[in-house]
Design a protein around this motif. Structure first.
Motif, short mmCIF file in Angstrom:
data_model
loop_
_atom_site.label_atom_id
_atom_site.label_comp_id
_atom_site.label_asym_id
_atom_site.label_seq_id
_atom_site.Cartn_x
_atom_site.Cartn_y
_atom_site.Cartn_z
N ALA A 197 0.87 -1.18 0.00
CA ALA A 197 0.00 0.00 0.00
C ALA A 197 0.91 1.22 0.00
O ALA A 197 1.94 1.24 0.68
CB ALA A 197 -0.91 0.02 1.22
N ILE A 198 0.53 2.21 -0.80
CA ILE A 198 1.30 3.46 -0.84
C ILE A 198 0.45 4.54 -0.19
O ILE A 198 -0.71 4.74 -0.55
CB ILE A 198 1.66 3.82 -2.29
N THR A 199 1.02 5.19 0.81
CA THR A 199 0.28 6.23 1.53
C THR A 199 1.13 7.50 1.63
O THR A 199 2.29 7.50 1.20
CB THR A 199 -0.09 5.75 2.95
N GLY A 200 0.56 8.53 2.21
CA GLY A 200 1.29 9.79 2.34
C GLY A 200 1.06 10.65 1.12
O GLY A 200 -0.03 10.65 0.55
N SER A 201 2.09 11.36 0.69
CA SER A 201 1.93 12.27 -0.45
C SER A 201 1.88 11.50 -1.76
O SER A 201 2.26 10.34 -1.84
CB SER A 201 3.09 13.26 -0.47
N ASP A 202 1.41 12.19 -2.80
CA ASP A 202 1.23 11.58 -4.12
C ASP A 202 2.50 11.73 -4.95
O ASP A 202 2.82 12.81 -5.43
CB ASP A 202 0.04 12.26 -4.82
N PHE A 203 3.23 10.61 -5.11
CA PHE A 203 4.46 10.60 -5.90
C PHE A 203 4.19 9.99 -7.28
O PHE A 203 5.11 9.52 -7.94
CB PHE A 203 5.56 9.79 -5.18
N GLY A 204 2.93 9.97 -7.71
CA GLY A 204 2.56 9.44 -9.02
C GLY A 204 3.03 8.01 -9.24
O GLY A 204 3.70 7.72 -10.24
N PRO A 205 2.68 7.06 -8.33
CA PRO A 205 3.19 5.69 -8.45
C PRO A 205 2.69 4.99 -9.71
O PRO A 205 1.54 5.18 -10.11
CB PRO A 205 2.66 5.01 -7.19
N LYS A 206 3.57 4.20 -10.31
CA LYS A 206 3.21 3.41 -11.50
C LYS A 206 3.72 2.00 -11.33
O LYS A 206 4.87 1.79 -10.90
CB LYS A 206 3.87 4.01 -12.75
N LEU A 207 2.86 1.04 -11.70
CA LEU A 207 3.27 -0.37 -11.70
C LEU A 207 3.29 -0.84 -13.15
O LEU A 207 2.26 -0.80 -13.83
CB LEU A 207 2.29 -1.21 -10.88
N ASN A 208 4.45 -1.25 -13.63
CA ASN A 208 4.63 -1.65 -15.03
C ASN A 208 4.04 -0.60 -15.98
O ASN A 208 3.36 -0.93 -16.95
CB ASN A 208 4.01 -3.03 -15.28
N GLY A 209 4.26 0.66 -15.63
CA GLY A 209 3.83 1.75 -16.50
C GLY A 209 2.41 2.22 -16.28
O GLY A 209 1.99 3.25 -16.83
N GLN A 210 1.61 1.49 -15.48
CA GLN A 210 0.21 1.86 -15.24
C GLN A 210 0.10 2.62 -13.91
O GLN A 210 0.67 2.19 -12.91
CB GLN A 210 -0.65 0.59 -15.13
N ALA A 211 -0.66 3.71 -13.94
CA ALA A 211 -0.84 4.50 -12.71
C ALA A 211 -1.49 3.65 -11.63
O ALA A 211 -2.39 2.86 -11.89
CB ALA A 211 -1.69 5.73 -13.01
N LEU A 212 -1.00 3.81 -10.39
CA LEU A 212 -1.52 3.06 -9.24
C LEU A 212 -2.23 4.00 -8.29
O LEU A 212 -1.77 5.11 -8.07
CB LEU A 212 -0.36 2.45 -8.45
N PRO A 213 -3.33 3.56 -7.71
CA PRO A 213 -3.96 4.39 -6.67
C PRO A 213 -3.20 4.31 -5.35
O PRO A 213 -2.52 3.32 -5.10
CB PRO A 213 -5.36 3.77 -6.53
N SER A 214 -3.29 5.36 -4.55
CA SER A 214 -2.71 5.34 -3.20
C SER A 214 -3.80 4.99 -2.20
O SER A 214 -4.96 4.88 -2.56
CB SER A 214 -2.13 6.71 -2.86
N TRP A 215 -3.39 4.82 -0.96
CA TRP A 215 -4.33 4.57 0.15
C TRP A 215 -5.17 3.32 -0.04
O TRP A 215 -6.30 3.25 0.36
CB TRP A 215 -5.24 5.78 0.39
N GLN A 216 -4.62 2.30 -0.70
CA GLN A 216 -5.30 1.01 -0.75
C GLN A 216 -4.28 -0.10 -0.94
O GLN A 216 -3.17 0.13 -1.41
CB GLN A 216 -6.36 1.00 -1.84
N SER A 217 -4.68 -1.32 -0.53
CA SER A 217 -3.76 -2.45 -0.69
C SER A 217 -3.86 -2.98 -2.12
O SER A 217 -4.93 -2.97 -2.73
CB SER A 217 -4.08 -3.55 0.32
N LEU A 218 -2.71 -3.39 -2.63
CA LEU A 218 -2.61 -3.81 -4.02
C LEU A 218 -1.68 -5.01 -4.13
O LEU A 218 -0.78 -5.17 -3.31
CB LEU A 218 -1.95 -2.70 -4.86
N GLU A 219 -1.89 -5.82 -5.16
CA GLU A 219 -0.95 -6.91 -5.42
C GLU A 219 0.06 -6.45 -6.45
O GLU A 219 -0.30 -5.87 -7.47
CB GLU A 219 -1.70 -8.12 -5.97
N VAL A 220 1.33 -6.72 -6.16
CA VAL A 220 2.38 -6.52 -7.17
C VAL A 220 2.80 -7.91 -7.61
O VAL A 220 3.22 -8.72 -6.79
CB VAL A 220 3.60 -5.76 -6.57
N PRO A 221 2.64 -8.22 -8.91
CA PRO A 221 2.97 -9.57 -9.36
C PRO A 221 4.49 -9.78 -9.39
O PRO A 221 5.25 -8.81 -9.38
CB PRO A 221 2.40 -9.63 -10.78
N ALA A 222 4.91 -11.04 -9.41
CA ALA A 222 6.33 -11.34 -9.56
C ALA A 222 6.83 -10.67 -10.83
O ALA A 222 6.15 -10.70 -11.86
CB ALA A 222 6.54 -12.85 -9.63
#
Lengths: 315, 188
Positions: free
Chosen positions: A73-98
């Motif tokens: 989960a990414i929390t705090g300020s918005d650093f524009g997180p991306k997983l494999n190039g796709q924007a990720l939401p903050s403040w929620q739990s997410l799966e990161v694949p192998a």
């Protein structure tokens, strides 16, 4: 256990938990997350204990490769997180694949974000905590911030059954407001300053100096003139103390603060607002608002009720 | 009630003790009662009369303010060293940074004001003085005291129990050593 490679460390990324309490009598301040609220919430979202270790990123985020599946989960300020190039939401739990590639960029609002990971980091405890005390090189990964090529492991794998958790209301912390309001109680030496100077301290906006870090935030603005002794007999200094050194420029003592100090303290940031201090960036404007102890306490309780609601979410 | 959770930190000073607590578990008046109770049990406090010797290489690159201090005190550098190393100091408390001892007992002839602009980085082991105080920087940190020497001793080791070499109430003596002795002790 899942392994994470650091491709780019960002500006200043450290392992932090809720800090190392109980050692101030040896001169050791607690350190820990600058925005403890975001760290606690992030940990609860991924099913950790709220005091678990996480990555604290500052101003510019890190780039990481995940060799195995993880829950984050990414929390705090918005650093524009991306997983494999796709924007990720903050403040929620997410799966990161192998094989997942996580990239965080420059901040879009406050100064720090937290990457919490199910299982926590496999880092030895130093004096009961995994938090990094950068100034003294204590705890975390060799007491330093992450660098390219570092390898991190979690202490356990994320459970196979993934429970997505998110906060139903967007977590508003006033990151986006132009001028941040910080509530303070009177300092032990409030009486050392004239009424005129005190009035100026509370009515003027101060700019966070570039010369600010986890040890302290220096503030630029109207100078606070001493009308009493400039130095006091050295005494304990708590986190959040606003001390006025010789040059009259206020310093907010922060998580890696000196445990004692010899300058008068005009005010003290209330506990409920410390996380806001942790999100201040250089050049941000702050304004202090004085409250009484009796007014400060309900603010703390309100914050704890919010954390309790996140805890309930995780049940 | 569990005192370990209730009290978060204790910061001793010269004439004060700052106690920080968790307001979810305690409050000012409850804690005051608890501390007053503790003060009545003070016959149980034991302080060892331990003397800890701190080998110190004075002057040169290890004590970059020694010349300025001798100039300000109107003394020869050797007299500053002799005075500083002949006194017996007491550890009033540890504070500022991990293991930093606030030492009382500096000969009054060596009283000098702090630097007007603190250094951003004081090297580990720096032996320093300011006003009536003496101290040693166990870890590299910013600092405004005047540096007259350096010790190869480690005053802070987080893996040790206790992690600090010095404790409240210890006595300290500085013992002059040469640069060669310093190097040998650093390797050992």
């Amino acid at each position: 256990m899942p392994l994470i490679r650091v491709l780019h460390p960002g500006f200043q990324t450290t392992i932090q938990d809720l800090g190392r309490f109980g050692f101030a009598h040896l001169g050791i301040s607690a350190s820990g997350a600058a925005d403890a609220l975001s760290l606690r919430v992030g940990n609860l979202l991924v099913g950790n204990k709220e005091a678990e270790s996480a990555l604290e990123m500052t101003l510019l985020g890190a780039e990481l490769d995940f060799e195995e599946r993880c829950v984050i989960a990414i929390t705090g300020s918005d650093f524009g997180p991306k997983l494999n190039g796709q924007a990720l939401p903050s403040w929620q739990s997410l799966e990161v694949p192998a094989g997942g590639h996580l990239q965080l960029g420059p901040t879009r609002n406050g100064s720090r974000c937290y990457l919490c990971i199910a299982g926590g980091f496999d880092i030895p405890l130093t004096l009961g905590s995994r938090s990094t005390h950068l100034l003294t090189g204590l705890g975390g990964l060799d007491g330093r911030s992450l660098k390219r090529g570092d390898v991190l492991r979690t202490r356990s794998s994320a459970s196979k059954s993934f429970q997505p958790r998110s906060l139903d209301t967007y977590f508003l912390m006033g990151f986006n407001s132009k001028e941040k309001q910080i509530h303070v109680t009177e300092g032990l030496q409030s009486g050392y300053f004239s009424d005129k100077v005190t009035e100026m301290f509370y009515s003027s906006p101060y700019t966070v100096s570039e010369d600010s870090n986890r040890m302290g935030l220096r503030l630029l603005g109207p100078r606070i003139e001493h009308s009493h002794e400039v130095e006091i007999v050295t005494e304990g200094a708590p986190v959040g103390a606003v001390q006025i050194p010789q040059n009259g420029e206020p310093i907010i003592l922060f998580v890696e603060h000196q445990t004692t100090g010899g300058y008068p303290k005009i005010a003290n940031v209330i506990t409920a607002d410390l996380h806001l201090v942790g999100q201040l960036r250089p050049r941000d404007l702050v304004r202090f608002q004085k409250v009484s102890f009796a007014e400060a306490l309900p603010r703390y309780h309100e914050q704890e009720r919010f954390v309790q609601s996140v805890r309930n979410l995780a049940l | 009630m569990n005192t370990r959770n209730r009290i978060r930190n204790v910061h001793p000073g010269y004439n004060s003790i700052l106690v920080s607590f968790d307001p979810l578990i305690s409050n000012h008046s409850e804690l005051e009662k608890f501390i007053r109770g503790l003060l009545q049990q003070n016959e149980d406090i034991h302080i060892q009369n331990r003397i800890v010797e701190i080998p110190t290489c004075y002057g040169g690159e290890f004590g970059s303010d020694l010349d300025e201090v001798s100039h300000r005190c109107g003394l020869a550098a050797n007299d500053v060293i002799r005075l500083h190393s002949s006194a017996e100091y007491i550890v009033y408390f540890l504070g500022f940074s991990p293991g930093f001892p606030y030492l009382g007992g500096l000969p009054p002839e060596l009283s000098v004001p702090r630097l007007s602009v603190p250094r951003t980085r004081v090297p580990t082991g720096s032996v320093a003085i300011a006003g009536k105080q003496a101290g040693v920087y166990p870890v590299s940190s910013p600092g405004g005291w005047r540096i007259i020497g350096r010790t190869p001793l480690k005053l802070f080791e987080p893996s040790k129990e206790p992690p600090t070499l010095l404790q409240i109430g210890d006595y300290v003596k500085f013992v002059p050593i040469t640069e060669t002795e310093f190097q040998n002790m650093s390797i050992a």
